[in-house]
Design a protein around this motif. Structure first.
Motif, PDB file in Angstrom:
ATOM      1  N   GLY A   1       7.469  -2.133   3.636  1.00 45.05           N
ATOM      2  CA  GLY A   1       6.441  -1.892   2.849  1.00 45.05           C
ATOM      3  C   GLY A   1       5.063  -1.662   2.358  1.00 45.05           C
ATOM      4  O   GLY A   1       3.898  -1.637   1.970  1.00 45.05           O
ATOM      5  N   VAL A   2       5.201   0.164   3.041  1.00 45.93           N
ATOM      6  CA  VAL A   2       3.497   0.763   3.470  1.00 45.93           C
ATOM      7  C   VAL A   2       3.520   1.730   3.084  1.00 45.93           C
ATOM      8  O   VAL A   2       4.736   2.519   3.547  1.00 45.93           O
ATOM      9  CB  VAL A   2       2.999   0.551   4.709  1.00 45.93           C
ATOM     10  N   GLU A   3       2.792   2.847   2.294  1.00 48.46           N
ATOM     11  CA  GLU A   3       2.861   3.775   2.042  1.00 48.46           C
ATOM     12  C   GLU A   3       3.026   5.102   3.302  1.00 48.46           C
ATOM     13  O   GLU A   3       2.427   4.720   4.576  1.00 48.46           O
ATOM     14  CB  GLU A   3       1.964   4.485   0.884  1.00 48.46           C
ATOM     15  N   TRP A   4       3.791   5.932   3.459  1.00 48.68           N
ATOM     16  CA  TRP A   4       4.115   6.611   4.272  1.00 48.68           C
ATOM     17  C   TRP A   4       3.143   7.698   5.121  1.00 48.68           C
ATOM     18  O   TRP A   4       2.331   8.101   3.772  1.00 48.68           O
ATOM     19  CB  TRP A   4       5.107   8.009   4.650  1.00 48.68           C
ATOM     20  N   THR A   5       2.303   7.641   5.591  1.00 52.17           N
ATOM     21  CA  THR A   5       1.271   9.407   5.752  1.00 52.17           C
ATOM     22  C   THR A   5       1.244  10.323   7.304  1.00 52.17           C
ATOM     23  O   THR A   5       2.026   9.738   8.491  1.00 52.17           O
ATOM     24  CB  THR A   5      -0.590   8.850   6.339  1.00 52.17           C
ATOM     25  N   PRO A   6       1.241  11.257   6.911  1.00 54.55           N
ATOM     26  CA  PRO A   6       1.521  12.387   7.558  1.00 54.55           C
ATOM     27  C   PRO A   6       0.299  12.588   9.364  1.00 54.55           C
ATOM     28  O   PRO A   6       1.020  12.452  10.362  1.00 54.55           O
ATOM     29  CB  PRO A   6       0.901  13.968   7.254  1.00 54.55           C
ATOM     30  N   ARG A   7      -0.358  11.437   8.740  1.00 54.50           N
ATOM     31  CA  ARG A   7      -1.343  10.951   9.822  1.00 54.50           C
ATOM     32  C   ARG A   7      -0.153  10.443  11.221  1.00 54.50           C
ATOM     33  O   ARG A   7      -1.246  10.422  12.432  1.00 54.50           O
ATOM     34  CB  ARG A   7      -2.433  10.021  10.102  1.00 54.50           C
ATOM     35  N   MET A   8       0.663   9.796  11.234  1.00 48.98           N
ATOM     36  CA  MET A   8       1.550   8.879  11.633  1.00 48.98           C
ATOM     37  C   MET A   8       2.264   9.871  13.242  1.00 48.98           C
ATOM     38  O   MET A   8       1.531   9.392  14.026  1.00 48.98           O
ATOM     39  CB  MET A   8       2.534   8.326  11.493  1.00 48.98           C
ATOM     40  N   LEU A   9       2.388  11.071  12.474  1.00 49.24           N
ATOM     41  CA  LEU A   9       2.734  12.212  13.979  1.00 49.24           C
ATOM     42  C   LEU A   9       1.722  13.093  14.440  1.00 49.24           C
ATOM     43  O   LEU A   9       2.347  13.463  15.491  1.00 49.24           O
ATOM     44  CB  LEU A   9       3.876  13.670  12.622  1.00 49.24           C
ATOM     45  N   ASP A  10       0.829  12.822  13.959  1.00 52.53           N
ATOM     46  CA  ASP A  10       0.110  13.206  15.484  1.00 52.53           C
ATOM     47  C   ASP A  10      -0.983  11.890  15.806  1.00 52.53           C
ATOM     48  O   ASP A  10      -2.091  11.974  15.752  1.00 52.53           O
ATOM     49  CB  ASP A  10      -1.767  14.371  14.136  1.00 52.53           C
ATOM     50  N   TYR A  11      -0.153  11.749  16.243  1.00 56.65           N
ATOM     51  CA  TYR A  11      -1.045  10.381  17.479  1.00 56.65           C
ATOM     52  C   TYR A  11      -1.409  10.553  18.573  1.00 56.65           C
ATOM     53  O   TYR A  11      -1.951   9.752  18.543  1.00 56.65           O
ATOM     54  CB  TYR A  11       0.487   9.487  17.614  1.00 56.65           C
ATOM     55  N   ARG A  12      -1.946  11.414  18.624  1.00 56.98           N
ATOM     56  CA  ARG A  12      -3.322  11.856  19.721  1.00 56.98           C
ATOM     57  C   ARG A  12      -4.202  11.052  19.529  1.00 56.98           C
ATOM     58  O   ARG A  12      -5.270  11.931  19.943  1.00 56.98           O
ATOM     59  CB  ARG A  12      -2.775  12.974  20.458  1.00 56.98           C
ATOM     60  N   LYS A  13      -4.377  11.618  18.324  1.00 49.64           N
ATOM     61  CA  LYS A  13      -5.425  11.532  17.353  1.00 49.64           C
ATOM     62  C   LYS A  13      -6.293  10.136  17.162  1.00 49.64           C
ATOM     63  O   LYS A  13      -7.119   9.259  16.976  1.00 49.64           O
ATOM     64  CB  LYS A  13      -5.702  11.561  16.214  1.00 49.64           C
ATOM     65  N   VAL A  14      -5.230   9.129  17.941  1.00 48.50           N
ATOM     66  CA  VAL A  14      -6.316   8.014  17.379  1.00 48.50           C
ATOM     67  C   VAL A  14      -5.576   6.863  19.305  1.00 48.50           C
ATOM     68  O   VAL A  14      -4.698   7.247  19.913  1.00 48.50           O
ATOM     69  CB  VAL A  14      -4.566   6.817  16.505  1.00 48.50           C
ATOM     70  N   ASP A  15      -6.449   5.989  19.592  1.00 45.19           N
ATOM     71  CA  ASP A  15      -6.498   5.259  20.960  1.00 45.19           C
ATOM     72  C   ASP A  15      -5.492   4.217  20.908  1.00 45.19           C
ATOM     73  O   ASP A  15      -6.029   2.725  19.617  1.00 45.19           O
ATOM     74  CB  ASP A  15      -7.974   4.400  20.192  1.00 45.19           C
ATOM     75  N   HIS A  16      -4.493   5.347  21.713  1.00 46.52           N
ATOM     76  CA  HIS A  16      -3.367   3.800  21.845  1.00 46.52           C
ATOM     77  C   HIS A  16      -3.742   2.330  23.175  1.00 46.52           C
ATOM     78  O   HIS A  16      -2.829   2.314  23.640  1.00 46.52           O
ATOM     79  CB  HIS A  16      -2.153   4.435  21.622  1.00 46.52           C
ATOM     80  N   GLY A  17      -4.454   2.567  23.471  1.00 47.35           N
ATOM     81  CA  GLY A  17      -4.811   1.955  25.351  1.00 47.35           C
ATOM     82  C   GLY A  17      -3.921   3.026  26.260  1.00 47.35           C
ATOM     83  O   GLY A  17      -3.777   3.894  26.016  1.00 47.35           O
ATOM     84  N   PRO A  18      -4.377   2.220  27.073  1.00 43.86           N
ATOM     85  CA  PRO A  18      -3.687   3.013  29.012  1.00 43.86           C
ATOM     86  C   PRO A  18      -2.560   3.566  28.659  1.00 43.86           C
ATOM     87  O   PRO A  18      -1.516   2.295  28.116  1.00 43.86           O
ATOM     88  CB  PRO A  18      -4.376   2.471  29.562  1.00 43.86           C
ATOM     89  N   PHE A  19      -1.324   4.664  28.922  1.00 44.21           N
ATOM     90  CA  PHE A  19      -0.044   4.864  28.969  1.00 44.21           C
ATOM     91  C   PHE A  19      -0.557   4.254  31.042  1.00 44.21           C
ATOM     92  O   PHE A  19      -0.575   5.245  31.561  1.00 44.21           O
ATOM     93  CB  PHE A  19       0.401   6.121  28.627  1.00 44.21           C
TER      94      PHE A  19
ATOM     95  N   HIS B   1      -0.699   4.371  11.968  1.00 46.11           N
ATOM     96  CA  HIS B   1      -0.690   4.246  10.073  1.00 46.11           C
ATOM     97  C   HIS B   1      -1.624   2.758  10.170  1.00 46.11           C
ATOM     98  O   HIS B   1      -1.706   2.915  10.940  1.00 46.11           O
ATOM     99  CB  HIS B   1       0.723   3.020  10.108  1.00 46.11           C
ATOM    100  N   PRO B   2      -2.496   3.422   9.443  1.00 42.04           N
ATOM    101  CA  PRO B   2      -4.300   2.844   8.675  1.00 42.04           C
ATOM    102  C   PRO B   2      -3.456   0.989   8.976  1.00 42.04           C
ATOM    103  O   PRO B   2      -5.095   0.226   8.896  1.00 42.04           O
ATOM    104  CB  PRO B   2      -4.476   3.500   8.049  1.00 42.04           C
ATOM    105  N   ARG B   3      -2.776   0.642   8.443  1.00 42.28           N
ATOM    106  CA  ARG B   3      -2.401  -0.768   7.933  1.00 42.28           C
ATOM    107  C   ARG B   3      -1.455  -1.317   9.306  1.00 42.28           C
ATOM    108  O   ARG B   3      -1.198  -2.402   9.070  1.00 42.28           O
ATOM    109  CB  ARG B   3      -1.522  -0.446   6.978  1.00 42.28           C
ATOM    110  N   ILE B   4      -1.607  -0.293  10.826  1.00 44.89           N
ATOM    111  CA  ILE B   4      -0.335  -1.222  11.259  1.00 44.89           C
ATOM    112  C   ILE B   4      -0.924  -0.897  12.881  1.00 44.89           C
ATOM    113  O   ILE B   4      -1.263  -0.482  13.255  1.00 44.89           O
ATOM    114  CB  ILE B   4       1.338   0.078  11.713  1.00 44.89           C
TER     115      ILE B   4
END
Length: 271
Positions: A210-228, A59-62
């Motif tokens: 208290g944030v708006e939902w966005t469908p980008r949350m479900l395609d999480y591979r597009k975001v860098d989450h650090g190492p697994f 999410h862009p705000r979280i």
């Protein structure tokens, strides 16, 4: 300067009077926490918390970083006069550790450029009372999963595990989560529902935060989450796939270990 004994005593009396008259100003609330309302996910190990983390972090705000294990960061008062000096500032070791944890949360939040920070470390379940003490305005997401499924997941990852010890480990986590869920306000999320209905459940979470939902949350591979990698989150191929996958079927009630049946029923699972 060669002072007489009388002059020394007069100066000393003056210092004592000033100390007695000193006004101790209360610490303003704004000085307590840089992040007044962080979000803590309280869950067991193998409950799907890494999946929840990466969905939130998309999410862009979280900002939801890897497990931070804040509770294991301690502050040392190395000398007797260190404790005395901090005491004069109304700081004990407990509050000093809160300040350290808060500073780490704030640093990560500022670095991300986002507005909400989430810590999903499973060990937080064991210290929920302390988190509530340090952050009275914190928000909580209670992540549930069938306890027997957690046991199965742990053993699948390490077949050499002792089954009875694994059951005891999971029971300790889930009992702590239930104690927190009983005592604190928050949002309860089930892993099984998150994987079955990811859109609806993430929408509910966004409404809670208290944030708006966005469908980008479900395609999480597009975001860098650090190492697994081990010890700071799930590192399985499932989480690395970048997509939400359905949870395994619920265990047959007859297969649920006896020690887990009461808490499974409390959480609404067949047992």
């Amino acid at each position: 300067m060669d002072w007489s004994g009388l002059e020394v005593r007069r100066v000393a009396r003056g210092i004592r009077r000033r100390i007695r008259k000193r006004v101790v100003r209360p610490v303003p609330r704004s000085a307590h926490r840089l992040v007044p309302d962080p979000v803590f996910v309280l869950s067991s190990v193998r409950s799907g918390s890494t999946l929840l983390r990466v969905l939130l972090n998309s999410h862009p705000r979280i900002r939801a970083p890897h497990e931070m294990h804040l509770r294991t960061l301690t502050v040392g008062l190395g000398k007797p006069y260190t404790k005395k000096a901090m005491s004069e500032l109304d700081l004990d070791q407990r509050e000093l550790e809160f300040l350290l944890w808060d500073r780490i949360l704030h640093r990560e939040l500022v670095r991300s450029g986002k507005q909400i920070i989430v810590d999903k470390t499973p060990g937080n379940a064991a210290v929920w009372e302390r988190l509530h003490e340090g952050w009275p305005r914190a928000r909580y997401i209670f992540l549930l999963r069938h306890p027997a499924s957690m046991v199965d997941s742990l053993i699948a990852g390490r077949p050499d595990r002792d089954p009875e010890a694994t059951v005891r480990e999971v029971l300790g986590y889930v009992e702590a989560v239930e104690a927190a869920r009983t005592a604190l306000p928050g949002l309860t999320v089930r892993y099984e529902e998150l994987t079955e209905r990811p859109v609806a459940v993430t929408q509910e979470i966004c409404a809670f935060l208290g944030v708006e939902w966005t469908p980008r949350m479900l395609d999480y591979r597009k975001v860098d989450h650090g190492p697994f990698v081990p010890f700071i989150g799930d590192w399985s191929d499932t989480i690395k796939s970048g997509r939400v996958q359905k949870a395994r079927p619920l265990p047959d009630p007859a297969d649920v270990p006896p020690a887990l049946r009461d808490i499974a029923r409390t959480w609404g699972y067949p047992s």
